[in-house]
Design an enzyme around this catalytic site. Structure first.
Site, mmCIF file in Angstrom:
data_model
loop_
_atom_site.group_PDB
_atom_site.id
_atom_site.type_symbol
_atom_site.label_atom_id
_atom_site.label_comp_id
_atom_site.label_asym_id
_atom_site.label_seq_id
_atom_site.Cartn_x
_atom_site.Cartn_y
_atom_site.Cartn_z
ATOM 1 N N LYS A 12 0.830 -1.215 0.000
ATOM 2 C CA LYS A 12 0.000 0.000 0.000
ATOM 3 C C LYS A 12 0.866 1.269 0.000
ATOM 4 O O LYS A 12 2.074 1.204 0.279
ATOM 5 C CB LYS A 12 -0.926 -0.033 1.222
ATOM 6 C CG LYS A 12 -1.979 -1.153 1.175
ATOM 7 C CD LYS A 12 -2.911 -1.060 2.392
ATOM 8 C CE LYS A 12 -4.002 -2.112 2.357
ATOM 9 N NZ LYS A 12 -4.913 -1.994 3.543
ATOM 10 N N TYR A 52 -12.561 -2.395 -3.531
ATOM 11 C CA TYR A 52 -12.972 -2.575 -2.136
ATOM 12 C C TYR A 52 -14.496 -2.597 -1.968
ATOM 13 O O TYR A 52 -14.997 -2.344 -0.869
ATOM 14 C CB TYR A 52 -12.372 -1.466 -1.273
ATOM 15 C CG TYR A 52 -10.985 -1.766 -0.723
ATOM 16 C CD1 TYR A 52 -10.715 -2.957 -0.036
ATOM 17 C CD2 TYR A 52 -9.954 -0.838 -0.841
ATOM 18 C CE1 TYR A 52 -9.459 -3.223 0.493
ATOM 19 C CE2 TYR A 52 -8.686 -1.095 -0.309
ATOM 20 C CZ TYR A 52 -8.451 -2.294 0.361
ATOM 21 O OH TYR A 52 -7.211 -2.544 0.898
ATOM 22 N N ASN A 115 -1.839 0.286 6.948
ATOM 23 C CA ASN A 115 -1.321 -0.988 7.472
ATOM 24 C C ASN A 115 -0.466 -1.753 6.452
ATOM 25 O O ASN A 115 -0.293 -2.957 6.542
ATOM 26 C CB ASN A 115 -2.454 -1.835 8.050
ATOM 27 C CG ASN A 115 -3.520 -2.174 7.031
ATOM 28 O OD1 ASN A 115 -3.369 -1.893 5.843
ATOM 29 N ND2 ASN A 115 -4.594 -2.789 7.472
ATOM 30 N N HIS A 118 -2.075 -5.467 1.622
ATOM 31 C CA HIS A 118 -3.361 -6.149 1.420
ATOM 32 C C HIS A 118 -3.059 -7.579 1.006
ATOM 33 O O HIS A 118 -2.094 -7.832 0.287
ATOM 34 C CB HIS A 118 -4.160 -5.471 0.302
ATOM 35 C CG HIS A 118 -5.337 -6.297 -0.161
ATOM 36 N ND1 HIS A 118 -6.556 -6.244 0.478
ATOM 37 C CD2 HIS A 118 -5.446 -7.229 -1.149
ATOM 38 C CE1 HIS A 118 -7.374 -7.126 -0.115
ATOM 39 N NE2 HIS A 118 -6.726 -7.724 -1.107
ATOM 40 N N GLU A 129 -9.572 -10.854 -7.380
ATOM 41 C CA GLU A 129 -8.616 -9.752 -7.213
ATOM 42 C C GLU A 129 -7.450 -9.865 -8.200
ATOM 43 O O GLU A 129 -6.961 -8.846 -8.695
ATOM 44 C CB GLU A 129 -8.117 -9.713 -5.767
ATOM 45 C CG GLU A 129 -9.230 -9.325 -4.800
ATOM 46 C CD GLU A 129 -8.808 -9.320 -3.328
ATOM 47 O OE1 GLU A 129 -9.663 -9.014 -2.478
ATOM 48 O OE2 GLU A 129 -7.626 -9.617 -3.027
HETATM 49 N N1 UDP Z 1 -9.810 -0.583 7.585
HETATM 50 C C1 UDP Z 1 -9.890 0.640 8.221
HETATM 51 N N2 UDP Z 1 -10.614 0.725 9.399
HETATM 52 C C2 UDP Z 1 -11.207 -0.357 9.965
HETATM 53 C C3 UDP Z 1 -11.117 -1.598 9.310
HETATM 54 C C4 UDP Z 1 -10.411 -1.674 8.125
HETATM 55 O O1 UDP Z 1 -9.351 1.622 7.740
HETATM 56 O O2 UDP Z 1 -11.824 -0.224 11.041
HETATM 57 C C5 UDP Z 1 -9.066 -0.676 6.322
HETATM 58 C C6 UDP Z 1 -7.712 -1.318 6.518
HETATM 59 O O3 UDP Z 1 -6.782 -0.647 5.686
HETATM 60 C C7 UDP Z 1 -7.940 -2.734 6.006
HETATM 61 C C8 UDP Z 1 -8.963 -2.507 4.894
HETATM 62 O O4 UDP Z 1 -9.792 -1.470 5.398
HETATM 63 O O5 UDP Z 1 -6.720 -3.299 5.553
HETATM 64 C C9 UDP Z 1 -9.812 -3.703 4.566
HETATM 65 O O6 UDP Z 1 -10.412 -4.188 5.750
HETATM 66 P P1 UDP Z 1 -10.440 -5.746 6.075
HETATM 67 O O7 UDP Z 1 -11.339 -5.939 7.241
HETATM 68 O O8 UDP Z 1 -10.731 -6.492 4.831
HETATM 69 O O9 UDP Z 1 -8.938 -6.024 6.588
HETATM 70 P P2 UDP Z 1 -7.749 -6.825 5.904
HETATM 71 O O10 UDP Z 1 -8.354 -7.931 5.078
HETATM 72 O O11 UDP Z 1 -6.978 -5.843 5.071
HETATM 73 O O12 UDP Z 1 -6.936 -7.339 7.048
HETATM 74 MG MG MG Z 2 -9.831 -7.912 3.647
#
Ligand code: UDP
Ligand code: MG
Length: 136
Positions: A12, A52, A115, A118, A129
């Protein structure tokens, strides 16, 4: 039973900006993932919104899409044994403050939105994806 899989990984904007691409790719190679395809791109907000889409009802959706479109990203197809789950384990918890030491997010993540990586979360999403970024 062995299962050779493919998954989509994204480095990212926060991590690309901090020149962590090589460091993160080292994690993949050390875990015997192959980087089959790789490209550096910047996507539009509309593309991020499409990518997303599963999160469209979430309160963080708009911020998330703006963020993913905010700078260059590295998209990769990884291949390996059970790589979908293996990559999720290697990434660590979505919230870097909860991610274990030794995971990518534990080492490099800044916050829940920044974070660093992805990774696809299921075989179905991995296929979708990969096709989203690498239509041949
Ligand atoms: N995210 C965020 N706030 C939240 C939860 C998720 O900004 O409370 C963002 C974060 O960057 C995350 C992405 O949304 O990586 C997708 O969320 P997901 O729950 O799919 O997490 P991941 O699969 O990336 O661990
Ligand atoms: Mg996810």
């Amino acid at each position: 039973m062995s299962s050779l899989e493919k998954t989509l990984s994204i480095i990212k904007p926060d991590a690309v900006e901090r020149n962590l691409t090589k460091n993160i790719q080292e994690y993949f190679l050390k875990n015997n993932f192959k980087i089959l395809k790789e490209k550096k791109i910047q996507i539009t907000k509309d593309e991020a919104a499409e990518f997303y889409k599963v999160h469209q009802t979430k309160p963080f959706y708009d911020r998330l899409c703006n963020y993913l479109a905010s700078g260059p990203i590295i998209v990769m197809v990884l291949e390996g044994e059970s790589v979908i789950k293996a990559n999720r384990d290697l990434m660590g918890s979505t919230d870097p403050s909860k991610a274990k030491k030794g995971t990518i997010r534990g080492e490099y993540g800044i916050s829940i939105d920044k974070n660093s990586v992805h990774g696809s979360d299921s075989a179905e999403n991995a296929e979708k994806e990969i096709n989203f970024f690498f239509k041949n």
